[in-house]
Design a protein around this motif. Structure first.
Motif, short mmCIF file in Angstrom:
data_model
loop_
_atom_site.label_atom_id
_atom_site.label_comp_id
_atom_site.label_asym_id
_atom_site.label_seq_id
_atom_site.Cartn_x
_atom_site.Cartn_y
_atom_site.Cartn_z
N VAL A 273 -8.90 28.44 17.57
CA VAL A 273 -10.08 28.03 18.35
C VAL A 273 -11.05 27.21 17.48
CG1 VAL A 273 -12.06 28.89 19.63
CG2 VAL A 273 -9.89 30.12 19.73
N LEU A 274 -11.18 27.62 16.23
CA LEU A 274 -12.25 27.06 15.41
C LEU A 274 -12.13 25.56 15.07
CD1 LEU A 274 -13.17 29.99 13.01
CD2 LEU A 274 -14.68 28.85 14.64
N PRO A 275 -10.93 25.07 14.74
CA PRO A 275 -10.90 23.66 14.28
C PRO A 275 -11.59 22.69 15.23
CG PRO A 275 -8.81 24.71 13.80
CD PRO A 275 -9.61 25.71 14.60
N ALA A 276 -11.29 22.76 16.52
CA ALA A 276 -11.91 21.82 17.45
C ALA A 276 -13.42 22.04 17.51
CB ALA A 276 -11.31 21.99 18.84
N ARG A 277 -13.82 23.32 17.42
CA ARG A 277 -15.25 23.63 17.45
C ARG A 277 -15.96 23.03 16.24
NH1 ARG A 277 -17.39 26.28 22.06
NH2 ARG A 277 -15.61 27.23 23.08
N LEU A 278 -15.37 23.23 15.07
CA LEU A 278 -16.02 22.72 13.85
C LEU A 278 -16.18 21.20 13.93
CD1 LEU A 278 -14.30 24.77 10.98
CD2 LEU A 278 -16.32 25.31 12.30
N ALA A 279 -15.12 20.54 14.40
CA ALA A 279 -15.17 19.08 14.51
C ALA A 279 -16.32 18.70 15.44
CB ALA A 279 -13.85 18.55 15.03
N ASP A 280 -16.46 19.50 16.48
CA ASP A 280 -17.50 19.23 17.46
C ASP A 280 -18.90 19.42 16.84
OD1 ASP A 280 -18.38 18.65 20.04
OD2 ASP A 280 -18.78 20.79 20.38
N TRP A 281 -19.08 20.49 16.09
CA TRP A 281 -20.39 20.75 15.49
C TRP A 281 -20.79 19.61 14.56
CZ3 TRP A 281 -19.10 26.42 13.63
CH2 TRP A 281 -18.91 27.22 14.77
N ILE A 282 -19.88 19.24 13.68
CA ILE A 282 -20.32 18.28 12.66
C ILE A 282 -20.50 16.88 13.24
CG2 ILE A 282 -19.31 19.63 10.79
CD1 ILE A 282 -17.14 17.79 10.51
N THR A 283 -19.82 16.60 14.33
CA THR A 283 -20.07 15.28 14.93
C THR A 283 -21.29 15.33 15.87
OG1 THR A 283 -18.37 15.82 16.55
CG2 THR A 283 -17.73 14.37 14.75
N SER A 284 -21.82 16.54 16.12
CA SER A 284 -23.01 16.62 16.99
C SER A 284 -24.32 16.61 16.22
CB SER A 284 -23.00 17.92 17.81
OG SER A 284 -21.77 18.12 18.41
N LEU A 285 -24.27 16.64 14.90
CA LEU A 285 -25.52 16.69 14.13
C LEU A 285 -26.35 15.44 14.35
CD1 LEU A 285 -24.30 18.14 10.71
CD2 LEU A 285 -25.78 19.27 12.37
N GLY B 20 -11.48 32.67 5.66
CA GLY B 20 -10.84 33.48 4.63
C GLY B 20 -10.06 32.55 3.71
N GLY B 21 -8.79 32.87 3.49
CA GLY B 21 -7.99 32.04 2.60
C GLY B 21 -7.26 30.91 3.31
N ARG B 22 -7.50 30.77 4.63
CA ARG B 22 -6.72 29.75 5.36
C ARG B 22 -7.55 28.50 5.62
NH1 ARG B 22 -3.43 32.08 10.35
NH2 ARG B 22 -2.87 29.87 10.37
N THR B 23 -6.89 27.37 5.48
CA THR B 23 -7.55 26.10 5.78
C THR B 23 -7.55 25.87 7.29
OG1 THR B 23 -6.72 25.21 3.72
CG2 THR B 23 -7.50 23.62 5.33
N LEU B 24 -8.69 25.49 7.80
CA LEU B 24 -8.76 25.14 9.23
C LEU B 24 -8.58 23.63 9.32
CD1 LEU B 24 -11.84 27.34 10.14
CD2 LEU B 24 -9.43 27.80 10.73
N GLU B 25 -7.52 23.20 9.98
CA GLU B 25 -7.20 21.78 9.94
C GLU B 25 -7.71 21.04 11.16
OE1 GLU B 25 -3.19 20.93 8.93
OE2 GLU B 25 -3.22 22.30 7.21
N PHE B 26 -8.47 20.00 10.93
CA PHE B 26 -8.93 19.12 12.01
C PHE B 26 -9.35 17.80 11.38
CE2 PHE B 26 -12.56 21.49 10.45
CZ PHE B 26 -13.58 20.55 10.37
N GLU B 27 -9.74 16.88 12.24
CA GLU B 27 -10.15 15.59 11.72
C GLU B 27 -11.49 15.22 12.35
OE1 GLU B 27 -7.05 12.48 11.70
OE2 GLU B 27 -8.71 11.10 12.05
N ALA B 28 -12.37 14.67 11.53
CA ALA B 28 -13.63 14.16 12.05
C ALA B 28 -14.06 12.99 11.18
CB ALA B 28 -14.69 15.26 12.04
N PHE B 29 -14.67 12.01 11.75
CA PHE B 29 -15.11 10.82 11.02
C PHE B 29 -13.95 10.17 10.25
CE2 PHE B 29 -18.77 13.81 10.84
CZ PHE B 29 -19.60 13.12 11.71
N GLY B 30 -12.74 10.28 10.77
CA GLY B 30 -11.60 9.68 10.07
C GLY B 30 -11.22 10.43 8.81
N VAL B 31 -11.73 11.64 8.63
CA VAL B 31 -11.42 12.43 7.44
C VAL B 31 -10.71 13.70 7.90
CG1 VAL B 31 -12.41 13.73 5.52
CG2 VAL B 31 -13.44 11.57 6.21
N ALA B 32 -9.61 14.05 7.23
CA ALA B 32 -8.93 15.30 7.56
C ALA B 32 -9.52 16.42 6.72
CB ALA B 32 -7.44 15.16 7.29
N SER B 33 -9.72 17.58 7.34
CA SER B 33 -10.30 18.70 6.61
C SER B 33 -9.29 19.25 5.61
CB SER B 33 -10.71 19.80 7.59
OG SER B 33 -9.54 20.29 8.23
N GLY B 34 -9.75 19.99 4.63
CA GLY B 34 -8.86 20.55 3.63
C GLY B 34 -9.49 21.75 2.95
#
Lengths: 333, 701
Positions: free
Chosen positions: B129-141, B167-181
């Motif tokens: 659930v979180l990846p899409a949400r995180l992408a949404d938050w940071i593009t809404s600032l 935790g220890g897992r990477t949440l993968e999504f993309e925002a601003f043309g950058v992939a999370s890591g």
């Protein structure tokens, strides 16, 4: 030449700061350059290695490297562009007859334009400082918000002043607009204040004391010119003639642009802008008039930008040839 | 199992002023986003530096909470055939809802009966659930200013990496043309490479080792310590500047102090000029000695640690010297011929196209200040006039005109030039402080001359601006008219100066008329003034009803308004006041119901009580007359004791009550009716000397 300036010119040179250290930072090539011209050569070499076309200064008086068609025009439209050049920049109002150690009516900018702006552009820029022999670990480097705007060119961008130990050594701008046109792709413009950097590298406090070549200082070469130009800018220029020229240059620019002579037309825009700066330095322009005159130059710049875009489009954007359309790049953080 | 969520937006250097608001917004987006996503969580906090905006949420549930979702389907009448068997519509709906046909329920709505499916929805994993949400938050600032760097995305500055861990897992999504890591970056110079972060718990320590203090509060605290340490080595103390500490904390990732010095010769420049030269662009902290005098030292906060203090000191000193040298250049040039020599240049500075040049304005200020001084502080007349003449002269000085950092010192510079040009202390000080108060927390001028010039400046600016058609609307105050209006109130109230501002405004209208400035719309100033005065009264803790009541009567004099309002507020909730208000309203209502022609106060009354039909009428007549006399006596005093005045009005209560108990007003006898109406009008007029009491609502209950 004043006695003070003459004495300054003959004062002993300070030893380059930190020249003898061994642990220079990444990408450094060791000792800092000892002369102004070597500083330039290092920048030229660095940006040549980065794939820039090295150009020469424009042949008309400008206030900044941004006025050079290699920036003003090339940032417009979709064509990629990478260039670097020195620009002698005239700011008639800023002269102090060579008496202020940091203020000149003519100084040199080193201008780099990168379009589209690379993702690691700030790292590359920091590497260029290391290439100049600046050990960044022994200095304070900072990117301080500075939104740049040229009201005469209708150009604006967001970016920073780069501070080296609080001295502004570079203006870094992501161009957003030029001639009133929104830009895409975005150009990164890096403008080094070379005198400032050279002073720092040579450990001198006054531009006048800069070692230009092995045996000539800045004062040897330019002090008389600086004093004389200040005299011209502040006292001897002829406002009546300058007002006349402003009107004539403006008319000529419109005429040429209308006839499709984009670059010649733009030359007259640049001339207008310089004449305005001269009038301003002379205190010959009132407050309201000042705003109006700036608006007139801006209108000209817009006309030139529009004419250029039309011309390049008609030519089929030649610099796009052999290039895949630039795609947004993706990195994994 | 609950895990910690870590999100870091890695940027190129964000403007210092953008950071705190963005972090606040990020936290609030996270709170509402997690609630909306049905993810239970613990504390939400944010961290940040110029290069990173960070969100940390502790105890984020591994899965969303389960829920039963109700889906409405087709109308019952089409869902079953005549035989009561489910139709294709019912089957289709059941299938799409993922339930058996038999499980469908019916629900009655205002539109009829419909099918209802209760879908058991299992909560999804937080990692889904979180990846899409995180992408949404940071593009809404939001930021005050944003830019493009690569495609249509906008942000304060380019986004270069995104670190996102649960935790220890990477949440993968993309925002601003950058992939999370799972990586961040350390200090630009001290640790420029990628820095892997295995778990959120390792984040702050890893960055600390990489030269980054990621907590803004910790950076502020460290700056304070560093400043104190450094000032001690200079045998001085830092000039307090919390605003600067806040700013510097958001300019650096690892604060460390570097002390520097400048030539003592520059100490002959005025202190505000020196402090501004250090502060405005350089963000240096000024240092003063035990006696409070500036020392020729400063402290700069570098971003980094380790070697290089000497190199940095050298650079910071050079740049400050250049700025001080500029100031000295302006100072010496400006003083040629003294401040007065700048006056003719004001003719070249347009104030407003309708209102003329700054010189025209200065001349009007002299005229107005003379009028004000005569009324308010006659002893200050000469100095105030001189200050009014010179107060705008610094607008023509190089120091202010340069557009450099010193432009913010307008007024202060003028005062310094005045002093250096041999003007008297009073004149210099009045010029220095005549822009005050510049905001709610800025003090008013200290000297009477300063107050007079500041008042004149603001009255001229507001009356002139409104006459020229300038607008004050909504939250916009582009010409500072509202601020000027508030300044007028504060200067008068805090000085206890009695001035009818509307009188002064009329005086100014005469001045503009004489200067041939075209008239504006009538009453604009009066309206503007009442709004300013009402808002000021509320700032002084007066209720809006009381403010309206006192503003209905003699609204021009803020000191008087405030005294009346406070007196009313003091007794408003007492039962006597409530009682007298009831009688007063009754009188006012009767008067309102009668054509105005029938009412005239002060009807002839025989002196002997027996001439009246009713004893109570005679009493009220007498008491009102006495109260009115008392009120008038009080009103003639410098500042009436409105508490006492109100007590006289309250004293009318028994007489009013008895009158209404015993006397009919609207009787057939025209003489008696007219006389009684006249009496009520006399009562009303007496109250109206203080306020329009009909605007005060009675106490609730």
């Amino acid at each position: 030449m004043s006695a003070k300036a003459a004495a300054g010119a003959k004062s002993p040179r300070a030893v380059a700061a930190g020249a003898a250290r061994s642990n220079a930072g990444v990408g450094s090539i060791g000792e800092p350059p000892r002369t102004f011209q070597e500083t330039l050569l290092r920048l030229e070499q660095f940006w040549s290695d980065q794939g820039c076309a090295l150009l020469q200064p424009y042949s008309s008086e400008v206030g900044a490297g941004t006025f050079n068609p290699a920036t003003f025009f090339r940032v417009l439209g979709p064509e990629p562009w990478k260039a670097a050049y020195v620009e002698p920049s005239r700011r008639p109002k800023d002269g102090r007859y060579g008496e202020n150690p940091n203020r000149l009516q003519l100084f040199y900018q080193y201008q780099v334009v990168l379009k589209p702006s690379p993702e690691d552009v700030l790292e590359v820029y920091l590497d260029s400082l290391r290439h100049l022999g600046i050990d960044l670990e022994r200095h304070d480097v900072r990117f301080v918000e500075d939104d740049w705007e040229s009201p005469t060119l209708g150009a604006s961008g967001l970016g920073w002043e780069v501070w080296l130990d609080n001295q502004e050594i570079t203006q870094f701008t992501y161009f957003q607009q030029t001639g009133g046109y929104e830009l895409e792709p975005i150009t990164a413009e890096i403008t080094y204040g070379i005198e400032r950097i050279a002073c720092y590298l040579q450990g001198v406090d006054r531009i006048m004391d800069l070692q230009w070549s092995r045996d000539r200082t800045w004062a040897d070469l330019f002090l008389q010119a600086e004093v004389e130009w200040c005299g011209f800018n502040f006292e001897h220029s002829d406002p009546t003639l300058l007002f006349e020229l402003f009107e004539k240059f403006e008319r000529e620019a419109y005429r040429l642009l209308k006839e499709g002579m984009v670059l010649p037309g733009y030359d007259y825009v640049v001339k207008c802008s310089h004449v305005f700066n001269l009038l301003d330095a002379r205190g010959a322009i009132g407050v309201t008039e000042r705003v109006a005159s700036i608006a007139r130059v801006r209108k000209l710049a817009r006309a030139a930008a529009g004419a250029y875009l039309k011309q390049r489009e008609a030519m089929g954007w030649p610099l796009l040839a052999g290039q895949a359309a630039p795609e947004p790049s993706t990195t994994r953080g | 199992m609950a895990e910690t969520l870590l999100l870091e937006i890695g940027c190129e250097e964000i403007p210092a002023g953008f950071i705190a608001p963005a972090l606040k917004e990020l936290a609030s987006l996270a709170r509402s986003g997690l609630e909306d996503a049905r993810l239970a969580h613990g504390t939400v906090r944010t961290l940040g530096t110029p290069r990173r905006l960070t969100l940390i949420v502790e105890g984020v549930a591994a899965r969303q909470e389960d829920r039963i979702r109700e889906m409405t389907g087709p109308a019952a009448r089409v869902a079953f055939d005549v035989a009561g068997q489910p139709t294709q519509a019912a089957k289709g709906f059941a299938k799409s809802a993922g339930v058996a046909v038999e499980a469908l329920e019916r629900v009655t709505t205002p539109k009829g009966e419909y099918l209802l499916a209760r879908v058991d929805e299992k909560g999804a994993a937080a990692t889904d659930v979180l990846p899409a949400r995180l992408a949404d938050w940071i593009t809404s600032l939001h930021f005050p200013k944003t830019m493009h760097w690569n495609g249509p995305a906008r942000f304060a500055r380019p986004v270069r990496w995104i670190l996102a861990l649960l935790g220890g897992r990477t949440l993968e999504f993309e925002a601003f043309g950058v992939a999370s890591g799972h990586r961040t970056r350390g200090h630009r110079v001290l640790a420029p490479g990628w820095l892997p972060i295995p778990t959120p718990g390792a984040y702050e320590t890893a960055l600390q080792e990489a030269g980054v203090i990621v907590d803004p509060e910790a950076r502020r605290a460290r700056i304070r310590e560093e400043l104190a340490r450094c000032a001690a080595t200079l045998s001085g103390r830092v000039v307090e500047d919390d605003e600067l500490i806040d700013e510097v904390a958001n300019l650096v990732e690892w604060p460390e102090a570097v002390p520097g010095s400048f030539d003592v010769a520059y100490l002959k420049l005025p202190r505000p000029v020196i402090v501004t030269a250090m502060r405005a662009h350089q963000r240096y902290f000024a240092v003063e000695g035990k006696d409070g005098a500036l020392l020729p030292h400063f402290i700069m906060i570098r971003s980094g640690r380790g070697p290089g203090v000497e190199e940095i000191r050298r650079g910071t000193q050079i740049v400050l010297r250049a700025r001080l040298e500029d100031a000295r250049f302006y100072w010496d040039n400006d003083l040629k011929g003294g401040l007065e020599a700048k006056l003719p240049l004001l003719r070249g500075i347009v104030w407003h196209e309708r209102l003329g040049t700054v010189q025209d304005r200065s001349e009007r200020l002299v005229v107005l200040v003379e009028d004000l001084a005569r009324r308010l502080a006659p002893k200050s007349l000469v100095a105030a006039k001189r200050a009014a003449l010179l107060c705008k002269a610094d607008l023509a000085s190089e120091m202010v005109r340069s557009g450099k950092e010193f432009a913010s010192l307008q007024g202060i510079i003028g005062g310094e030039y005045a002093a250096a040009s041999g003007e008297s202390l009073e004149v210099a000080q009045a010029i220095r402080e005549h822009y005050r108060p510049e905001g709610p927390s800025d003090p008013i001028p200290y000297t009477p001359e300063g107050k007079l010039v500041a008042l004149a400046d603001k009255i001229e600016a507001t009356t002139g601006g409104l006459r020229a058609g300038l607008e004050v609307s909504g939250s916009q105050d582009p010409f500072g008219l509202r601020r000027a209006g508030n300044g007028i109130v504060r200067i008068l109230v805090e000085s206890e100066w009695r001035l009818d501002v509307l009188d002064a405004a009329r005086f100014m209208e005469g001045v503009y008329d004489k200067a041939g400035i075209p008239p504006g719309e009538p009453d604009r100033f009066a309206e503007f003034w009442e709004q300013r005065a009402a808002s000021a009264l509320e700032d002084y803790g007066i209720s809006s009803e009381t403010a309206a009541a006192v503003l209905a009567v003699r609204p021009g004099d803020p000191v008087d308004l405030l005294a009346r309002a406070r007196a009313i507020e003091d007794i408003r909730r007492t039962s006597d006041f409530e009682g007298v208000l009831i009688g007063y309203r009754r009188a006012a209502n009767i008067l309102r119901s009668v054509p105005p022609g029938e009412i005239s106060a002060g009807q002839p009354m025989a002196e002997r009580a027996d001439a009246f039909g009713e004893r109570a009428e005679a009493d009220l007549h007498l008491e009102t007359k006495m109260a009115r006399q008392a009120v008038e006596t009080y009103l003639q005093g410098a500042l009436p004791d409105y508490g006492a005045v109100l007590r006289h009005l309250l004293g009318l209560r028994p007489a009013i009550d008895r009158f209404f108990d015993a006397v009919m007003v609207m009787v057939d006898d025209p003489v008696a009716r007219k006389r009684r109406l006249g009496l009520l009008e006399a009562v009303r007029q007496t109250f109206l000397r203080i306020a329009d009491f009909s605007l005060l609502p009675s106490a609730p209950g």
